[in-house]
Design a protein around this motif. Structure first.
Motif, mmCIF file in Angstrom:
data_model
loop_
_atom_site.group_PDB
_atom_site.id
_atom_site.type_symbol
_atom_site.label_atom_id
_atom_site.label_comp_id
_atom_site.label_asym_id
_atom_site.label_seq_id
_atom_site.Cartn_x
_atom_site.Cartn_y
_atom_site.Cartn_z
ATOM 1 N N LEU A 15 -3.679 -14.324 20.207
ATOM 2 C CA LEU A 15 -3.841 -14.677 18.803
ATOM 3 C C LEU A 15 -4.558 -13.568 18.040
ATOM 4 C CD1 LEU A 15 -5.063 -18.380 19.232
ATOM 5 C CD2 LEU A 15 -2.697 -17.522 19.116
ATOM 6 N N PHE A 16 -4.227 -13.449 16.765
ATOM 7 C CA PHE A 16 -4.941 -12.540 15.877
ATOM 8 C C PHE A 16 -5.724 -13.384 14.884
ATOM 9 C CE2 PHE A 16 -5.508 -9.887 12.135
ATOM 10 C CZ PHE A 16 -5.973 -8.700 12.705
ATOM 11 N N GLU A 17 -7.036 -13.335 15.007
ATOM 12 C CA GLU A 17 -7.922 -14.139 14.166
ATOM 13 C C GLU A 17 -7.504 -15.607 14.168
ATOM 14 O OE1 GLU A 17 -8.021 -12.194 10.359
ATOM 15 O OE2 GLU A 17 -9.188 -10.499 11.119
ATOM 16 N N GLY A 18 -7.182 -16.106 15.379
ATOM 17 C CA GLY A 18 -6.843 -17.501 15.568
ATOM 18 C C GLY A 18 -5.414 -17.874 15.241
ATOM 19 N N GLN A 19 -4.597 -16.886 14.859
ATOM 20 C CA GLN A 19 -3.228 -17.146 14.415
ATOM 21 C C GLN A 19 -2.226 -16.566 15.407
ATOM 22 O OE1 GLN A 19 -2.133 -18.692 11.138
ATOM 23 N NE2 GLN A 19 -0.620 -18.935 12.767
ATOM 24 N N ALA A 20 -1.204 -17.353 15.786
ATOM 25 C CA ALA A 20 -0.096 -16.837 16.579
ATOM 26 C C ALA A 20 0.920 -16.166 15.651
ATOM 27 C CB ALA A 20 0.567 -17.969 17.360
ATOM 28 N N TRP A 21 1.726 -15.275 16.212
ATOM 29 C CA TRP A 21 2.751 -14.578 15.438
ATOM 30 C C TRP A 21 4.070 -14.617 16.191
ATOM 31 C CZ3 TRP A 21 2.409 -12.304 10.573
ATOM 32 C CH2 TRP A 21 1.129 -12.353 9.998
ATOM 33 N N LEU A 22 5.142 -14.763 15.438
ATOM 34 C CA LEU A 22 6.496 -14.819 15.975
ATOM 35 C C LEU A 22 7.304 -13.713 15.324
ATOM 36 C CD1 LEU A 22 8.402 -16.559 17.780
ATOM 37 C CD2 LEU A 22 8.894 -17.911 15.735
ATOM 38 N N GLY A 23 8.021 -12.940 16.136
ATOM 39 C CA GLY A 23 8.728 -11.787 15.600
ATOM 40 C C GLY A 23 10.206 -11.776 15.929
ATOM 41 N N VAL A 24 10.981 -11.146 15.053
ATOM 42 C CA VAL A 24 12.389 -10.830 15.279
ATOM 43 C C VAL A 24 12.520 -9.322 15.111
ATOM 44 C CG1 VAL A 24 14.737 -11.065 14.394
ATOM 45 C CG2 VAL A 24 13.251 -13.076 14.537
ATOM 46 N N VAL A 25 13.095 -8.656 16.118
ATOM 47 C CA VAL A 25 13.117 -7.190 16.132
ATOM 48 C C VAL A 25 14.524 -6.696 16.465
ATOM 49 C CG1 VAL A 25 12.143 -5.097 17.152
ATOM 50 C CG2 VAL A 25 10.697 -7.125 16.843
ATOM 51 N N PRO A 26 15.276 -6.196 15.485
ATOM 52 C CA PRO A 26 16.545 -5.509 15.764
ATOM 53 C C PRO A 26 16.306 -4.009 15.948
ATOM 54 C CG PRO A 26 16.338 -5.905 13.405
ATOM 55 C CD PRO A 26 15.068 -6.421 14.042
ATOM 56 N N PHE A 27 17.070 -3.409 16.858
ATOM 57 C CA PHE A 27 16.979 -1.955 17.042
ATOM 58 C C PHE A 27 18.140 -1.473 17.891
ATOM 59 C CE2 PHE A 27 14.771 -3.617 20.703
ATOM 60 C CZ PHE A 27 14.946 -2.706 21.741
ATOM 61 N N THR A 28 18.267 -0.156 17.970
ATOM 62 C CA THR A 28 19.248 0.496 18.836
ATOM 63 C C THR A 28 18.526 1.130 20.014
ATOM 64 O OG1 THR A 28 20.789 0.930 17.019
ATOM 65 C CG2 THR A 28 20.998 2.302 18.982
ATOM 66 N N MET A 29 19.017 0.873 21.216
ATOM 67 C CA MET A 29 18.493 1.496 22.426
ATOM 68 C C MET A 29 19.533 2.501 22.921
ATOM 69 S SD MET A 29 17.481 -0.268 26.107
ATOM 70 C CE MET A 29 16.458 -1.524 25.315
ATOM 71 N N SER A 30 19.135 3.747 23.087
ATOM 72 C CA SER A 30 20.059 4.789 23.523
ATOM 73 C C SER A 30 19.387 5.659 24.592
ATOM 74 C CB SER A 30 20.504 5.649 22.333
ATOM 75 O OG SER A 30 19.387 6.307 21.749
ATOM 76 N N HIS A 31 20.129 6.659 25.095
ATOM 77 C CA HIS A 31 19.610 7.565 26.119
ATOM 78 C C HIS A 31 19.082 6.772 27.327
ATOM 79 C CE1 HIS A 31 19.598 9.886 22.396
ATOM 80 N NE2 HIS A 31 19.547 11.002 23.101
ATOM 81 N N ILE A 32 19.749 5.677 27.654
ATOM 82 C CA ILE A 32 19.310 4.829 28.768
ATOM 83 C C ILE A 32 19.662 5.518 30.075
ATOM 84 C CG2 ILE A 32 19.523 2.557 29.846
ATOM 85 C CD1 ILE A 32 20.521 1.543 27.075
ATOM 86 N N ARG A 33 18.637 5.718 30.908
ATOM 87 C CA ARG A 33 18.862 6.461 32.154
ATOM 88 C C ARG A 33 17.908 5.958 33.228
ATOM 89 N NH1 ARG A 33 16.485 10.852 34.437
ATOM 90 N NH2 ARG A 33 15.129 11.160 32.636
ATOM 91 N N ARG A 40 23.900 3.118 25.889
ATOM 92 C CA ARG A 40 23.544 2.784 24.512
ATOM 93 C C ARG A 40 23.893 1.324 24.246
ATOM 94 N NH1 ARG A 40 22.962 5.495 19.517
ATOM 95 N NH2 ARG A 40 23.779 4.374 17.717
ATOM 96 N N LEU A 41 23.022 0.627 23.517
ATOM 97 C CA LEU A 41 23.301 -0.748 23.115
ATOM 98 C C LEU A 41 22.472 -1.082 21.885
ATOM 99 C CD1 LEU A 41 20.620 -2.621 24.051
ATOM 100 C CD2 LEU A 41 21.666 -2.339 26.285
ATOM 101 N N HIS A 42 22.860 -2.151 21.209
ATOM 102 C CA HIS A 42 22.055 -2.725 20.137
ATOM 103 C C HIS A 42 21.373 -3.972 20.682
ATOM 104 C CE1 HIS A 42 23.933 0.068 17.463
ATOM 105 N NE2 HIS A 42 25.119 -0.526 17.517
ATOM 106 N N GLU A 43 20.140 -4.197 20.235
ATOM 107 C CA GLU A 43 19.366 -5.333 20.732
ATOM 108 C C GLU A 43 18.708 -6.061 19.559
ATOM 109 O OE1 GLU A 43 15.265 -5.950 23.158
ATOM 110 O OE2 GLU A 43 16.789 -4.788 24.230
ATOM 111 N N LEU A 44 18.491 -7.335 19.763
ATOM 112 C CA LEU A 44 17.857 -8.190 18.765
ATOM 113 C C LEU A 44 17.002 -9.187 19.531
ATOM 114 C CD1 LEU A 44 17.709 -9.268 15.804
ATOM 115 C CD2 LEU A 44 19.788 -10.566 16.313
ATOM 116 N N ASN A 45 15.681 -9.022 19.479
ATOM 117 C CA ASN A 45 14.851 -9.909 20.289
ATOM 118 C C ASN A 45 13.968 -10.818 19.442
ATOM 119 O OD1 ASN A 45 12.126 -8.514 20.056
ATOM 120 N ND2 ASN A 45 13.246 -6.869 21.109
ATOM 121 N N VAL A 46 13.683 -11.984 20.013
ATOM 122 C CA VAL A 46 12.738 -12.950 19.458
ATOM 123 C C VAL A 46 11.523 -12.938 20.363
ATOM 124 C CG1 VAL A 46 12.316 -15.364 18.854
ATOM 125 C CG2 VAL A 46 14.592 -14.361 18.509
#
Length: 248
Positions: free
Chosen positions: A47-65, A77-83
């Motif tokens: 928690l941050f100052e007693g508060q939880a946080w929920l996120g959505v994060v889109p991005f591109t992942m490349s150069h995977i090795r 290479r792929l596109h990702e979208l995480n909760v």
């Protein structure tokens, strides 16, 4: 706030090399009682100052090795979208994922099988036009709750480096992840738990202007629709090492 000893170093042997780009952090404050059922009993919400946080994060992942192997064309290479939300165990703060939708079938299989992460198959695009980014996604994973996503944003000016103890630092500077299996419901009920270790340089964050946002990602998990617009940070590209995944 983690001590310096909790920040991985690049000298460690790494399992996987990646580059993350076209990334947007979108977060909402959430009542901790709403999120508590989505974590295994051993994990505590961070928690941050007693508060939880929920996120959505889109991005591109490349150069995977993988370690010791060259990148494979078509599989690097792929596109990702995480909760995601944030959790801690034994004083080590990390990310806890509710889902990770991604476009590369083999990558989804590998992440679910080898890294015990709740990756899901999806169709997704992430394009840039004149400095404006647009992400679109539709979940296609058999047996998973359907979800759709569309967002358009424009990264702006570079922000000052996130200070330890600040909210931007809390939300973005995460060098560990927790996972308990590829099926979230079973993971929450079970006793298995792994901690993954990442290394990357600190994020270069930017202001972001949102011109489109349509999503059923949170609702697909049975979470309420957020009441207001998200807190946004765009981020410049950086290289990431997956350094360790250890059962704990």
């Amino acid at each position: 706030m983690p001590s310096d000893s909790l920040i991985p170093t690049s000298r460690r042997l790494h399992l996987m090399q990646q580059r993350w780009s076209q990334l947007l952090f979108a977060h909402w404050p959430v009542d901790p009682e709403i999120l508590r059922p989505y974590l295994p009993a051993r994990l505590e919400l961070d928690l941050f100052e007693g508060q939880a946080w929920l996120g959505v994060v889109p991005f591109t992942m490349s150069h995977i090795r993988p370690l010791g192997l060259p990148a494979v064309p078509g599989l690097n290479r792929l596109h990702e979208l995480n909760v995601r939300t944030y959790a801690t165990l034994d004083g080590v703060p990390g990310v806890w994922f509710l889902s990770l939708d991604a476009t590369q079938p083999l990558g989804v299989w590998a992440a679910r099988t080898l890294f015990h992460l709740p990756y899901l198959h999806a169709r997704m695009s992430l394009t840039e036009t004149d400095g404006t980014l647009r992400a679109m996604a539709e979940r296609t994973h058999r047996g998973a709750a359907p979800a759709r996503f569309a967002a358009t944003w424009t990264p702006g000016a570079v922000l000052p480096p996130a200070r330890p103890g600040s909210l931007p630092h809390f939300l973005t500077e995460r060098y560990y992840l927790y996972t308990a299996g590829a099926d979230l419901a079973a993971a929450v009920r079970g006793t298995d738990l792994w901690r993954g270790r990442l290394f990357h340089e600190p994020w270069t964050l930017r202001a972001a202007t949102l011109s489109e946002w349509e999503s059923t990602l949170l609702e697909s998990h049975g979470l309420p629709t957020p009441a207001g617009p998200p807190l946004l940070y765009a981020a410049d590209a950086l290289d990431v090492q997956v350094q360790e995944l250890r059962r704990i």
